[in-house]
Design a protein around this motif. Structure first.
Motif, PDB file in Angstrom:
ATOM      1  N   ARG A  20       0.895  -1.023   0.185  1.00 21.48           N
ATOM      2  CA  ARG A  20      -0.072  -0.105   0.034  1.00 21.48           C
ATOM      3  C   ARG A  20       0.855   1.243  -0.074  1.00 21.48           C
ATOM      4  NH1 ARG A  20      -2.170   3.539   3.590  1.00 21.48           N
ATOM      5  NH2 ARG A  20      -1.133   2.505   5.188  1.00 21.48           N
ATOM      6  N   LEU A  21       0.709   2.119  -0.949  1.00 26.10           N
ATOM      7  CA  LEU A  21       1.453   3.183  -1.218  1.00 26.10           C
ATOM      8  C   LEU A  21       0.811   4.473  -0.009  1.00 26.10           C
ATOM      9  CD1 LEU A  21       3.301   5.362  -2.696  1.00 26.10           C
ATOM     10  CD2 LEU A  21       1.344   5.846  -4.206  1.00 26.10           C
ATOM     11  N   ASP A  22       2.003   5.144   0.791  1.00 25.58           N
ATOM     12  CA  ASP A  22       1.601   5.747   1.669  1.00 25.58           C
ATOM     13  C   ASP A  22       1.569   7.266   1.556  1.00 25.58           C
ATOM     14  OD1 ASP A  22       1.582   3.873   4.144  1.00 25.58           O
ATOM     15  OD2 ASP A  22       3.574   3.672   3.570  1.00 25.58           O
ATOM     16  N   GLU A  23       2.544   7.779   0.677  1.00 22.48           N
ATOM     17  CA  GLU A  23       2.699   9.388   0.594  1.00 22.48           C
ATOM     18  C   GLU A  23       3.088   9.519  -0.927  1.00 22.48           C
ATOM     19  OE1 GLU A  23       3.968  12.221   3.722  1.00 22.48           O
ATOM     20  OE2 GLU A  23       5.732  11.489   2.654  1.00 22.48           O
ATOM     21  N   VAL A  24       2.781  10.546  -1.566  1.00 18.81           N
ATOM     22  CA  VAL A  24       3.210  11.021  -2.762  1.00 18.81           C
ATOM     23  C   VAL A  24       3.711  12.420  -2.669  1.00 18.81           C
ATOM     24  CG1 VAL A  24       2.602  11.603  -5.110  1.00 18.81           C
ATOM     25  CG2 VAL A  24       1.518   9.702  -3.916  1.00 18.81           C
ATOM     26  N   GLU A  25       4.992  12.661  -3.059  1.00 21.59           N
ATOM     27  CA  GLU A  25       5.555  14.076  -3.149  1.00 21.59           C
ATOM     28  C   GLU A  25       5.431  14.484  -4.554  1.00 21.59           C
ATOM     29  OE1 GLU A  25       9.165  13.020   0.091  1.00 21.59           O
ATOM     30  OE2 GLU A  25       9.541  13.200  -1.866  1.00 21.59           O
ATOM     31  N   CYS A  26       4.764  15.675  -4.469  1.00 22.25           N
ATOM     32  CA  CYS A  26       4.371  16.634  -5.767  1.00 22.25           C
ATOM     33  C   CYS A  26       5.524  17.426  -5.633  1.00 22.25           C
ATOM     34  CB  CYS A  26       3.101  17.074  -5.794  1.00 22.25           C
ATOM     35  SG  CYS A  26       1.914  15.855  -5.341  1.00 22.25           S
ATOM     36  N   ILE A  27       6.396  17.166  -6.709  1.00 23.00           N
ATOM     37  CA  ILE A  27       7.576  18.193  -6.970  1.00 23.00           C
ATOM     38  C   ILE A  27       7.865  18.906  -8.202  1.00 23.00           C
ATOM     39  CG2 ILE A  27       8.650  17.285  -5.064  1.00 23.00           C
ATOM     40  CD1 ILE A  27      10.422  15.695  -6.857  1.00 23.00           C
ATOM     41  N   VAL A  28       8.496  20.175  -8.054  1.00 26.08           N
ATOM     42  CA  VAL A  28       9.271  20.834  -9.184  1.00 26.08           C
ATOM     43  C   VAL A  28      10.410  21.230  -8.756  1.00 26.08           C
ATOM     44  CG1 VAL A  28       6.809  21.262 -10.164  1.00 26.08           C
ATOM     45  CG2 VAL A  28       8.174  23.039  -8.518  1.00 26.08           C
ATOM     46  N   LYS A  38       4.908  19.806  -2.389  1.00 23.90           N
ATOM     47  CA  LYS A  38       3.973  19.443  -1.297  1.00 23.90           C
ATOM     48  C   LYS A  38       4.148  17.844  -1.116  1.00 23.90           C
ATOM     49  CE  LYS A  38       0.756  21.993  -2.192  1.00 23.90           C
ATOM     50  NZ  LYS A  38      -0.701  22.809  -2.538  1.00 23.90           N
ATOM     51  N   ALA A  39       3.793  17.408  -0.016  1.00 24.25           N
ATOM     52  CA  ALA A  39       3.490  15.715   0.168  1.00 24.25           C
ATOM     53  C   ALA A  39       2.190  15.784   0.547  1.00 24.25           C
ATOM     54  CB  ALA A  39       4.653  15.274   1.171  1.00 24.25           C
ATOM     55  N   MET A  40       1.733  14.657   0.159  1.00 24.63           N
ATOM     56  CA  MET A  40       0.140  14.535   0.788  1.00 24.63           C
ATOM     57  C   MET A  40      -0.018  12.785   0.717  1.00 24.63           C
ATOM     58  SD  MET A  40      -1.896  15.377  -2.696  1.00 24.63           S
ATOM     59  CE  MET A  40      -1.440  17.067  -2.734  1.00 24.63           C
ATOM     60  N   PRO A  41      -1.068  12.321   1.397  1.00 24.82           N
ATOM     61  CA  PRO A  41      -1.449  10.955   1.521  1.00 24.82           C
ATOM     62  C   PRO A  41      -1.729  10.496   0.231  1.00 24.82           C
ATOM     63  CG  PRO A  41      -2.552  12.239   3.282  1.00 24.82           C
ATOM     64  CD  PRO A  41      -1.964  13.247   2.394  1.00 24.82           C
ATOM     65  N   ALA A  42      -1.441   9.189  -0.041  1.00 20.02           N
ATOM     66  CA  ALA A  42      -1.667   8.410  -1.457  1.00 20.02           C
ATOM     67  C   ALA A  42      -2.998   8.743  -1.927  1.00 20.02           C
ATOM     68  CB  ALA A  42      -0.931   7.324  -1.534  1.00 20.02           C
ATOM     69  N   ALA A  43      -3.793   8.404  -1.003  1.00 21.14           N
ATOM     70  CA  ALA A  43      -5.266   8.347  -1.195  1.00 21.14           C
ATOM     71  C   ALA A  43      -5.739   9.853  -1.749  1.00 21.14           C
ATOM     72  CB  ALA A  43      -6.159   8.095  -0.029  1.00 21.14           C
ATOM     73  N   LYS A  44      -5.489  10.834  -1.074  1.00 19.02           N
ATOM     74  CA  LYS A  44      -5.836  12.113  -1.416  1.00 19.02           C
ATOM     75  C   LYS A  44      -5.156  12.455  -3.008  1.00 19.02           C
ATOM     76  CE  LYS A  44      -5.658  17.132  -0.381  1.00 19.02           C
ATOM     77  NZ  LYS A  44      -5.264  18.010   0.748  1.00 19.02           N
TER      78      LYS A  44
END
Length: 451
Positions: A20-28, A38-44
């Motif tokens: 199960r993926l926990d977190e995703v980092e959205c980066i530039v 920003k980082a956010m829960p994978a479900a969001k």
């Protein structure tokens, strides 16, 4: 979540492997090449199609200050960030199961934000594509492993090796020197494999604790993405072993600096033929035009290839860094080198860029110079066959001089974008102004009681 997984590259899916993926980092990447986002829960993350960040992230200096652009209000409007799922990759050093995803950046009308470094590189690549060409690059990354340095007033020192001694200098290509920090190298390989990043080779460079990492050739945007990822993973690998990885151009006095050498070739998009070679295998006119473009226009982009005051400490004769724009075949003293190769792999190596440059902007700047040469049909100066370190310098020697030449170049404003050039120059001018307010130990030692 299944829909999200289906969009991921194979390496990212293999990394998750049913977990199960926990977190995703959205980066530039900002102007300095620093990861912002920003980082956010994978479900969001799985439920959203885009995200927002203020455009002020591109107005920030390396020290965290903010620049004002004349005639523009500082209102910090939001940009639209859309995930580029082809870049999704693991963050294997984190405690939770985490992915990183580089995002495309547009304004609220859907237009690419022109000051975003990744968009600047895409703009240059598109100009090649419009001519029916596909640019190919192969970067080389140099960096130092150094002892932890928590006090900026103290000099940077080489790291302690497994032998209990500090890393030694002047051990280029030594296998035993690389073995001294083998655990760090092992983690770099492991992290790269988990991220689906391919390493062409790792070797010991000439400095104490200095390493070179070579990447395979390919698409400029994809390779810039990989350097962006590699810088982060290398730093994380070093921290695991109680040392730092630094990409400063010149971190240690009396040691060589760290470069980001860029190998260039250009292929005909329709035929796949390297335009630097004629059908009979000889060098083409296009090859010489590309070299001429680098010789003619490189001074105007040194501000991108050498972005900080420290960058210019690297340009020292006989310290494995060029001081001019001479070109030569298999001559490492020249700024522009033609490596030994067959006709299909004929290429030109730009040795000017420092490893401290933003990889998107460094590659964009170098490709821009080559494209201008192809468009203008110029020919380079005669090949330099001696020791180019003994020749005259013909590149800017400090940030102020480099910025003056950069801002005075209409060709670069046209090819890189006027708004980007204005913002970049303003940020770098503010950084230089901040530097000039700092009194160095050299000044205190030699001027305090003597003048």
């Amino acid at each position: 979540m299944a829909d999200l997984t289906d969009q991921l590259p194979e390496a990212a899916r293999d990394y998750l492997a049913g977990r199960r993926l926990d977190e995703v980092e959205c980066i530039v990447a900002d102007l300095a090449g620093v990861a912002r986002g920003k980082a956010m829960p994978a479900a969001k993350f799985a439920k959203q199609t885009h995200f927002y960040l203020p455009n002020s992230i591109f107005l920030q200096t390396i020290t965290g200050d903010w620049t004002d652009i004349e005639g523009q209000a500082f209102t910090e409007p939001d940009m639209i960030l859309t995930p580029d799922f082809t870049t999704a990759t693991a963050a294997p050093w984190t405690a939770d199961l985490t992915l990183q995803v580089i995002h495309d950046i547009t304004d609220q009308s859907g237009n690419p934000v022109p000051i975003a470094p990744r968009n600047v590189l895409k703009r240059v690549v598109d100009l090649y594509n419009a001519r029916g060409w596909t640019p190919i690059v192969a970067p080389e990354m140099e960096f130092f492993l150094v002892a932890r340095n928590t006090n900026p007033a103290e000099p940077v020192e080489p790291p302690m090796g497994r032998s209990g001694r500090k890393a030694a200098a002047r051990q280029a290509y030594s296998m035993s020197a690389v073995d001294e920090y083998g655990p760090v190298i092992d983690d770099i390989y492991d992290f790269a494999e988990a991220q689906g990043l391919e390493i062409d080779g790792i070797l010991q460079e000439g400095g104490a604790g200095q390493i070179e990492l070579n990447l395979r050739h390919g698409d400029p945007v994809k390779l810039a993405d990989e350097i962006f990822f590699f810088k982060r993973l290398i730093r994380e690998a070093a921290l695991r072993h109680d040392c730092y990885a630094t990409f400063m151009a010149k971190p240690i006095e009396e040691e060589p600096g760290s470069a980001m050498h860029i190998h260039h070739s250009v292929v005909d998009t329709e035929t796949g033929r390297n335009i630097f070679s004629e059908p009979d295998g000889t060098e083409s006119h296009a090859f010489l035009h590309f070299i001429a473009g680098l010789q003619t226009h490189m001074p105007s982009v040194i501000a991108l290839l050498a972005p900080y005051v420290n960058s210019y400490r690297r340009y020292v004769p006989d310290f494995a860094a060029p001081i001019n724009l001479e070109w030569g075949r298999d001559n490492r003293t020249t700024g522009l080198r033609v490596p030994v190769s067959g006709p299909e792999a004929r290429r030109i190596e730009n040795r000017l860029a420092g490893m401290d440059c933003n990889p998107y902007l460094g590659i964009a700047a170098s490709l821009a110079c080559g494209l201008l040469g192809l468009n203008e049909g110029r020919y380079p100066r005669d090949e330099f066959k001696g020791d180019a370190y003994a020749s005259d310098e013909d590149i800017p020697r400090n940030v102020a001089e480099a910025l003056d030449i950069f801002t005075a170049s209409p060709a670069m404003r046209d090819i890189l974008g006027g708004e980007f050039c204005t913002v970049y120059a303003a940020v770098k001018a503010l950084e230089y102004k901040e530097f000039l307010q700092v009194i160095s130990p050299w000044e205190r030692e030699h001027l305090l009681l003597n003048v």
